[in-house]
Design a protein around this motif. Structure first.
Motif, PDB file in Angstrom:
ATOM      1  N   TYR A   1      45.087 126.009  11.522  1.00  0.00           N
ATOM      2  CA  TYR A   1      46.205 126.014  10.565  1.00  0.00           C
ATOM      3  C   TYR A   1      46.552 124.602  10.177  1.00  0.00           C
ATOM      4  O   TYR A   1      46.208 123.641  10.859  1.00  0.00           O
ATOM      5  CB  TYR A   1      47.418 126.741  11.162  1.00  0.00           C
ATOM      6  CG  TYR A   1      48.243 125.887  12.110  1.00  0.00           C
ATOM      7  CD1 TYR A   1      49.449 125.325  11.696  1.00  0.00           C
ATOM      8  CD2 TYR A   1      47.803 125.632  13.401  1.00  0.00           C
ATOM      9  CE1 TYR A   1      50.197 124.538  12.559  1.00  0.00           C
ATOM     10  CE2 TYR A   1      48.544 124.844  14.276  1.00  0.00           C
ATOM     11  CZ  TYR A   1      49.738 124.304  13.828  1.00  0.00           C
ATOM     12  OH  TYR A   1      50.478 123.513  14.687  1.00  0.00           O
TER      13      TYR A   1
ATOM     14  N   ARG B   1      53.763 124.910   1.674  1.00  0.00           N
ATOM     15  CA  ARG B   1      53.810 125.451   3.031  1.00  0.00           C
ATOM     16  C   ARG B   1      54.590 126.759   3.014  1.00  0.00           C
ATOM     17  O   ARG B   1      55.637 126.860   2.379  1.00  0.00           O
ATOM     18  CB  ARG B   1      54.483 124.450   3.983  1.00  0.00           C
ATOM     19  CG  ARG B   1      53.693 123.157   4.158  1.00  0.00           C
ATOM     20  CD  ARG B   1      54.440 122.164   5.021  1.00  0.00           C
ATOM     21  NE  ARG B   1      54.629 122.648   6.378  1.00  0.00           N
ATOM     22  CZ  ARG B   1      53.703 122.565   7.334  1.00  0.00           C
ATOM     23  NH1 ARG B   1      52.533 122.037   7.053  1.00  0.00           N
ATOM     24  NH2 ARG B   1      53.953 123.007   8.553  1.00  0.00           N
ATOM     25  N   GLN B   2      54.084 127.744   3.696  1.00  0.00           N
ATOM     26  CA  GLN B   2      54.731 129.051   3.737  1.00  0.00           C
ATOM     27  C   GLN B   2      54.252 129.811   4.965  1.00  0.00           C
ATOM     28  O   GLN B   2      53.343 129.372   5.673  1.00  0.00           O
ATOM     29  CB  GLN B   2      54.392 129.840   2.478  1.00  0.00           C
ATOM     30  CG  GLN B   2      52.887 130.048   2.272  1.00  0.00           C
ATOM     31  CD  GLN B   2      52.585 130.771   0.982  1.00  0.00           C
ATOM     32  OE1 GLN B   2      52.715 131.981   0.916  1.00  0.00           O
ATOM     33  NE2 GLN B   2      52.191 130.014  -0.048  1.00  0.00           N
ATOM     34  N   GLU B   3      54.859 130.941   5.205  1.00  0.00           N
ATOM     35  CA  GLU B   3      54.383 131.792   6.293  1.00  0.00           C
ATOM     36  C   GLU B   3      53.083 132.458   5.849  1.00  0.00           C
ATOM     37  O   GLU B   3      53.015 133.048   4.769  1.00  0.00           O
ATOM     38  CB  GLU B   3      55.428 132.845   6.651  1.00  0.00           C
ATOM     39  CG  GLU B   3      55.044 133.668   7.863  1.00  0.00           C
ATOM     40  CD  GLU B   3      56.145 134.604   8.310  1.00  0.00           C
ATOM     41  OE1 GLU B   3      56.127 135.775   7.875  1.00  0.00           O
ATOM     42  OE2 GLU B   3      57.018 134.167   9.089  1.00  0.00           O
ATOM     43  N   LEU B   4      52.058 132.344   6.670  1.00  0.00           N
ATOM     44  CA  LEU B   4      50.741 132.875   6.347  1.00  0.00           C
ATOM     45  C   LEU B   4      50.323 133.856   7.430  1.00  0.00           C
ATOM     46  O   LEU B   4      50.328 133.523   8.613  1.00  0.00           O
ATOM     47  CB  LEU B   4      49.710 131.737   6.257  1.00  0.00           C
ATOM     48  CG  LEU B   4      50.043 130.597   5.288  1.00  0.00           C
ATOM     49  CD1 LEU B   4      49.047 129.461   5.425  1.00  0.00           C
ATOM     50  CD2 LEU B   4      50.070 131.098   3.849  1.00  0.00           C
ATOM     51  N   GLN B   5      49.960 135.057   7.016  1.00  0.00           N
ATOM     52  CA  GLN B   5      49.516 136.071   7.973  1.00  0.00           C
ATOM     53  C   GLN B   5      48.103 136.513   7.640  1.00  0.00           C
ATOM     54  O   GLN B   5      47.769 136.776   6.484  1.00  0.00           O
ATOM     55  CB  GLN B   5      50.442 137.291   7.951  1.00  0.00           C
ATOM     56  CG  GLN B   5      50.070 138.324   9.026  1.00  0.00           C
ATOM     57  CD  GLN B   5      50.976 139.532   8.985  1.00  0.00           C
ATOM     58  OE1 GLN B   5      51.142 140.139   7.937  1.00  0.00           O
ATOM     59  NE2 GLN B   5      51.561 139.887  10.126  1.00  0.00           N
TER      60      GLN B   5
ATOM     61  N   THR C   1      50.008 134.888  12.729  1.00  0.00           N
ATOM     62  CA  THR C   1      50.903 134.344  11.710  1.00  0.00           C
ATOM     63  C   THR C   1      51.206 132.891  12.020  1.00  0.00           C
ATOM     64  O   THR C   1      51.507 132.554  13.178  1.00  0.00           O
ATOM     65  CB  THR C   1      52.220 135.141  11.660  1.00  0.00           C
ATOM     66  OG1 THR C   1      51.932 136.527  11.473  1.00  0.00           O
ATOM     67  CG2 THR C   1      53.110 134.649  10.530  1.00  0.00           C
ATOM     68  N   VAL C   2      51.122 132.030  11.015  1.00  0.00           N
ATOM     69  CA  VAL C   2      51.488 130.626  11.166  1.00  0.00           C
ATOM     70  C   VAL C   2      52.282 130.209   9.926  1.00  0.00           C
ATOM     71  O   VAL C   2      52.313 130.930   8.926  1.00  0.00           O
ATOM     72  CB  VAL C   2      50.257 129.702  11.318  1.00  0.00           C
ATOM     73  CG1 VAL C   2      49.463 130.038  12.566  1.00  0.00           C
ATOM     74  CG2 VAL C   2      49.370 129.779  10.077  1.00  0.00           C
ATOM     75  N   THR C   3      52.894 129.040   9.994  1.00  0.00           N
ATOM     76  CA  THR C   3      53.537 128.455   8.826  1.00  0.00           C
ATOM     77  C   THR C   3      52.771 127.198   8.451  1.00  0.00           C
ATOM     78  O   THR C   3      52.567 126.312   9.286  1.00  0.00           O
ATOM     79  CB  THR C   3      55.003 128.104   9.116  1.00  0.00           C
ATOM     80  OG1 THR C   3      55.716 129.308   9.425  1.00  0.00           O
ATOM     81  CG2 THR C   3      55.646 127.438   7.909  1.00  0.00           C
ATOM     82  N   GLY C   4      52.318 127.128   7.220  1.00  0.00           N
ATOM     83  CA  GLY C   4      51.547 125.973   6.790  1.00  0.00           C
ATOM     84  C   GLY C   4      51.013 126.148   5.397  1.00  0.00           C
ATOM     85  O   GLY C   4      51.483 126.997   4.629  1.00  0.00           O
ATOM     86  N   GLN C   5      49.982 125.335   5.064  1.00  0.00           N
ATOM     87  CA  GLN C   5      49.365 125.399   3.739  1.00  0.00           C
ATOM     88  C   GLN C   5      48.001 126.074   3.766  1.00  0.00           C
ATOM     89  O   GLN C   5      47.466 126.425   2.718  1.00  0.00           O
ATOM     90  CB  GLN C   5      49.216 123.990   3.149  1.00  0.00           C
ATOM     91  CG  GLN C   5      50.490 123.466   2.505  1.00  0.00           C
ATOM     92  CD  GLN C   5      50.233 122.197   1.724  1.00  0.00           C
ATOM     93  OE1 GLN C   5      49.895 121.171   2.285  1.00  0.00           O
ATOM     94  NE2 GLN C   5      50.385 122.258   0.414  1.00  0.00           N
TER      95      GLN C   5
ATOM     96  N   ASN D   1      47.900 137.636   3.890  1.00  0.00           N
ATOM     97  CA  ASN D   1      49.260 137.957   3.443  1.00  0.00           C
ATOM     98  C   ASN D   1      49.367 139.371   2.849  1.00  0.00           C
ATOM     99  O   ASN D   1      50.003 139.587   1.812  1.00  0.00           O
ATOM    100  CB  ASN D   1      49.751 136.920   2.423  1.00  0.00           C
ATOM    101  CG  ASN D   1      50.266 135.655   3.106  1.00  0.00           C
ATOM    102  OD1 ASN D   1      50.361 135.587   4.321  1.00  0.00           O
ATOM    103  ND2 ASN D   1      50.591 134.653   2.310  1.00  0.00           N
TER     104      ASN D   1
END
Length: 377
Positions: free
Chosen positions: A376, A347-351, A292-296, A316
């Motif tokens: 990421y 940008r959002q949390e991406l899994q 999981t990261v936060t980004g685009q 996601n």
């Protein structure tokens, strides 16, 4: 917008030039030059990459011209890779090496026909460099290949020029110069680059001579007053560019169940990668990898080779999609290949969850998956 200076017809567009490097040279301060690109930058085709490539010859020229100057040169060329990976590895392979005064960027041959993706990569490199190292001068270089040798404005070069123009970066068009000389009957390109892409020693020397002509006029005290405007004050061409692109260690994963830590042996064939080969390996259909990261955007840097199979990913929590990256080079050696899992508008949390399918290309010897890095932005 500053007035453009054209020299050698349309082969060089100076724009704002290389003011920061000129200041460093005028002050007799140490200068670090980095070369970011694909195999041509790395030195493929030269009999000895660190001696006869255009990159090495450019370093030799600078050291001989500024004989009392202390130089450091960074080879950040990785064969077979494009500006997308270039933006994501910029910190690890360039900016993380200390102060960078001059950055040459060469991806016009390896970037494909996806205009938006090409801009995301090239603009991401520029904006990331300006944000993290605002005093670094950047110069785009356009090397020759069949798709870049035409009388019109070749697509990949035109796209890169959009970015160069937008940020007022100088560019040197090797391909246009080669085309002009071939049309004038002054050379046969295949004599200098037998495969059409990778120059031999004479081809690399020709590239170095083109760049040297530009540097003769660009690196002079008169240019030191042209202080660059911050790229971050300029609106981006592509909102989803890779300004925040980076590599993460695979140990940052949430789960790596059924994967084992591996490293290639000296006997394993390897191409296009001069860095560490420690990676996560699995050939079990029970194995699951998630992070999981936060980004685009998010993706993987994989080590693909003779035993690589078809994998699938879920983004996601959505349905799984199969990916087959096996190609004609895989049976010959292991090499880095990127898999990107979509670019988001915000940008959002991406899994991402990844698993192998147990299926493979008919040429593959196995169904395995090898994970080098996480991507990421």
């Amino acid at each position: 917008m500053s007035e453009e200076k054209h020299c050698n017809h349309h082969f060089v567009v100076s724009r704002r030039g290389l003011p920061s490097t000129s200041v460093r040279l005028a002050g007799k301060e140490p200068v670090t030059v980095a070369f970011l690109g694909g195999s041509i930058t790395e030195g493929a085709g030269a009999s000895e990459a660190d001696t006869y490539s255009w990159r090495a010859l450019t370093g030799k020229y600078l050291q001989e011209r500024f004989v009392d100057q202390k130089f450091r040169f960074i080879n950040a060329g990785v064969g077979g890779t494009n500006s997308t990976l270039g933006a994501h590895r910029l910190q690890a392979h360039v900016l993380g090496q200390g102060r960078i005064d001059l950055l040459f960027v060469e991806f016009s041959v390896n970037d494909d026909s996806d205009r938006e993706e090409s801009i995301r990569g090239m603009e991401g490199i520029v904006r990331q460099c300006r944000r993290l190292s605002p005093s670094t001068d950047i110069c785009f270089l356009y090397t020759a290949a069949e798709k870049n040798l035409s009388g019109s404005n070749p697509f990949n070069i035109a796209v890169h020029e959009e970015v160069a123009e937008h940020y007022e970066l100088p560019s040197v068009n090797f391909a246009a110069r080669v085309y002009a000389q071939t049309q004038a009957g002054q050379m046969e390109w295949t004599e200098l680059a037998p495969d059409g892409y990778h120059p031999n020693d004479d081809g690399h020397a020709l590239y170095a001579s083109f760049l040297r002509e530009y540097l003769e006029t660009a690196l002079v005290p008169d240019n030191t007053h042209l202080i660059c405007e911050s790229a971050l004050s300029i609106s981006p061409l592509e909102e989803q560019n890779y300004e925040y692109g980076n590599l993460l260690d695979f140990r940052g994963a949430d789960h790596a169940d059924g994967f084992e830590l591996c490293e290639l042996t000296p006997q394993d064939p390897l191409m296009n990668w001069r860095f560490g080969t420690e990676h996560l390996f699995t050939d079990s259909r029970e194995a699951v990898f998630s992070f999981t990261v936060t980004g685009q955007n998010v993706g993987l840097l994989l080590l693909y080779g003779p035993d690589s199979g078809i994998f699938e990913y879920s983004f996601n929590g959505g349905p799984f999609s199969a990916v087959n990256l096996f190609d004609e080079w895989c049976p010959l050696a292991f090499r880095p290949i990127i898999a990107m899992f979509g670019v988001q508008k915000q940008r959002q949390e991406l899994q991402v969850t990844v698993r192998i399918t147990g299926e493979k290309d008919e040429q593959s010897k196995g169904t395995s998956l090898r994970i080098l890095k996480l991507l990421y932005n």
